[in-house]
Each structure stands twice: as C-alpha cells, then as structure tokens.
Design an enzyme around this catalytic site. Structure first.
Site, PDB file in Angstrom:
ATOM      1  N   LYS A 151      32.062  34.154  55.227  1.00 16.31           N
ATOM      2  CA  LYS A 151      30.993  35.104  54.901  1.00 16.31           C
ATOM      3  C   LYS A 151      31.351  36.473  55.465  1.00 16.31           C
ATOM      4  O   LYS A 151      31.641  36.609  56.665  1.00 16.31           O
ATOM      5  CB  LYS A 151      29.692  34.647  55.564  1.00 16.31           C
ATOM      6  CG  LYS A 151      28.728  33.976  54.622  1.00 16.31           C
ATOM      7  CD  LYS A 151      27.400  33.757  55.318  1.00 16.31           C
ATOM      8  CE  LYS A 151      26.361  33.224  54.374  1.00 16.31           C
ATOM      9  NZ  LYS A 151      25.075  33.011  55.046  1.00 16.31           N
TER      10      LYS A 151
HETATM   11  O1  G3P Z   1      21.035  32.279  53.339  1.00 20.41           O
HETATM   12  C1  G3P Z   1      20.576  33.382  54.044  1.00 20.41           C
HETATM   13  C2  G3P Z   1      19.544  32.992  55.009  1.00 20.41           C
HETATM   14  O2  G3P Z   1      20.093  32.298  56.074  1.00 20.41           O
HETATM   15  C3  G3P Z   1      18.647  34.078  55.438  1.00 20.41           C
HETATM   16  O3  G3P Z   1      17.392  33.550  55.352  1.00 20.41           O
HETATM   17  O4  G3P Z   1      15.010  33.354  55.823  1.00 20.41           O
HETATM   18  O5  G3P Z   1      16.526  34.540  57.448  1.00 20.41           O
HETATM   19  O6  G3P Z   1      15.951  35.574  55.260  1.00 20.41           O
HETATM   20  P1  G3P Z   1      16.152  34.320  56.015  1.00 20.41           P
END
Ligand code: G3P
Length: 218
Positions: A86
């Site tokens: 990533k």
């Molecule tokens: O896949 C990306 C994720 O880990 C971010 O999720 O809920 O932190 O926006 P969030």
C-alpha cells in the site's frame, strides 16, 4: 466482486477464511496498531499464509519519500508472494509505483479520494486503487461515486488496475460497491458478520427446530 477483510486481527481473519468468503486482506498502520504486541513482519506473514487468494494481503509503507517507499516496498513484497504494497497518494507515491510496477511488485494506491487520483494510479500501473468511501461520506460527499467513475473509466480504456471499495462502514456500502462494479470490497469484520445475519433467518431456524421437535415427540 471479491471480498477482502479490512483488519489485522488474526482471529477474525482465520474465522472469515474458514467461511470461505474472503480472498484477501487489507491492513493499514492504524489497523496494525490496534493489535497489541504484534510483530509486524510475523503478523503479515501469518496473514499471508491464512488468506487463500486469488486476492492479496495489503501492507503499507511508512516512508513519505519515493526512494524510501521503493525500498520498503521491495522489502515488504519479499515477505510473501501474495503481498500488495500500500502506497499513499502523493507525488512520491506515483513515482514509487512507476518504478515498482516495472518490477512487477503488486501495489495498492491508497488514501484515494478523487477520480483523478485513481486515474493517475492506474496510469502508473498500480495493481489496485482504493477509494475511501466512508471517509468521503463523513464529509458530505458521495464516496461511492469515486468507485463507480473509476470502474467506468478503467473499463473504457482497458486499464488493468482494480478498484477496491475501501473504508466501508455498513452492509449497504457493500451492496453499493457491487452495483458500482468494484472489483473488490474490503470490509471490516463486523460488517461481514452483519452481511450474514438476518433476524428472519434466525426466527425461521428456531421455528423449524420447534416444529420438528413436535413431530419427533409424537
Ligand atoms: O480500507 C481502509 C480502511 O481501513 C479505512 O477505514 O473506517 O478508518 O475510514 P476507516
């Protein structure tokens, strides 16, 4: 659409893999930090051995400079054959992916919040781009539009980059990702569990069991 699990929790990954529904995992520094006392390399290698494919396991670089990203990506990708590195959207990230795609290192262009970012990621040969749907929704945008537009544009130009609908927060996000044609939806464990459950299924199962008891007691 493939389902990846968006977590670094080994027990959750084992469980979802046993169910047969996931083919990859995405982690990020915040998700890894949530798991106490883990050795990053050992954890990623264990996850890679659990996840069946055909998807990949995403592990994120921490460098902000292209050279550092490239060096880290080469290291990370040597840990297992199914790792996707990533790399966050930035000028350095584009530069790094340009080099890494020529070396056939799988990459995931992450923290993507616009269609232009996704398009640039595809042009430099990222394996995946990850629009963060929930975080866009959080600030009043239609996050899923980025997914739908990127899918449409990649199809139009025959670009091989896959779109991962990321930062999904609830089961309706997963349905919307599938309707938008996302190649992958990466879902948190609790969302995967919500996708399985339905109160009418539970009621139906207990009603069948009760009715059957009556027959077998005759
Ligand atoms: O896949 C990306 C994720 O880990 C971010 O999720 O809920 O932190 O926006 P969030």
């Amino acid at each position: 659409m493939l389902i990846f699990l968006d977590t670094a929790n080994i027990e959750h990954i084992r469980h979802a893999a046993r169910l047969g529904v996931i083919s990859g995992v995405t982690t990020n520094p915040s998700l890894v930090a949530r798991e106490e006392g883990v050795d990053f390399k050992a954890a990623i290698q264990e996850i890679c051995s659990i996840v069946p494919g055909p998807g990949t396991v995403s592990a994120e670089v921490l460098s902000l400079e292209a050279e550092g990203m490239i060096e880290e990506a080469r290291q990370l990708s040597s840990w297992a054959p199914n790792i996707a590195v990533k790399i966050p959207v930035s000028e350095a990230g584009l530069e790094a992916i340009s080099v890494l795609s020529r070396e056939k290192v799988k990459t995931n262009f992450t923290l993507c919040f616009s269609v232009n970012q996704a398009l640039l990621g595809a042009i430099v040969g990222a394996t995946y781009v990850s629009p963060f749907v929930g975080r866009l929704d959080d600030i009043g945008h239609q996050g899923m539009e980025v997914v739908a537009d990127a899918v449409q544009i990649f199809r139009h130009y025959n670009l091989s980059t896959q779109v991962i609908a990321a930062s999904l927060r609830h089961p309706l996000h997963v349905i919307a990702a599938a309707k938008a044609g996302a190649h992958v939806a990466t879902v948190p464990y609790n969302v995967l569990m919500q996708m399985i459950r339905h109160p009418l299924t539970d009621i139906g199962i207990s009603r069948f069991a009760e009715d059957w008891k009556k027959v077998s007691n005759k």
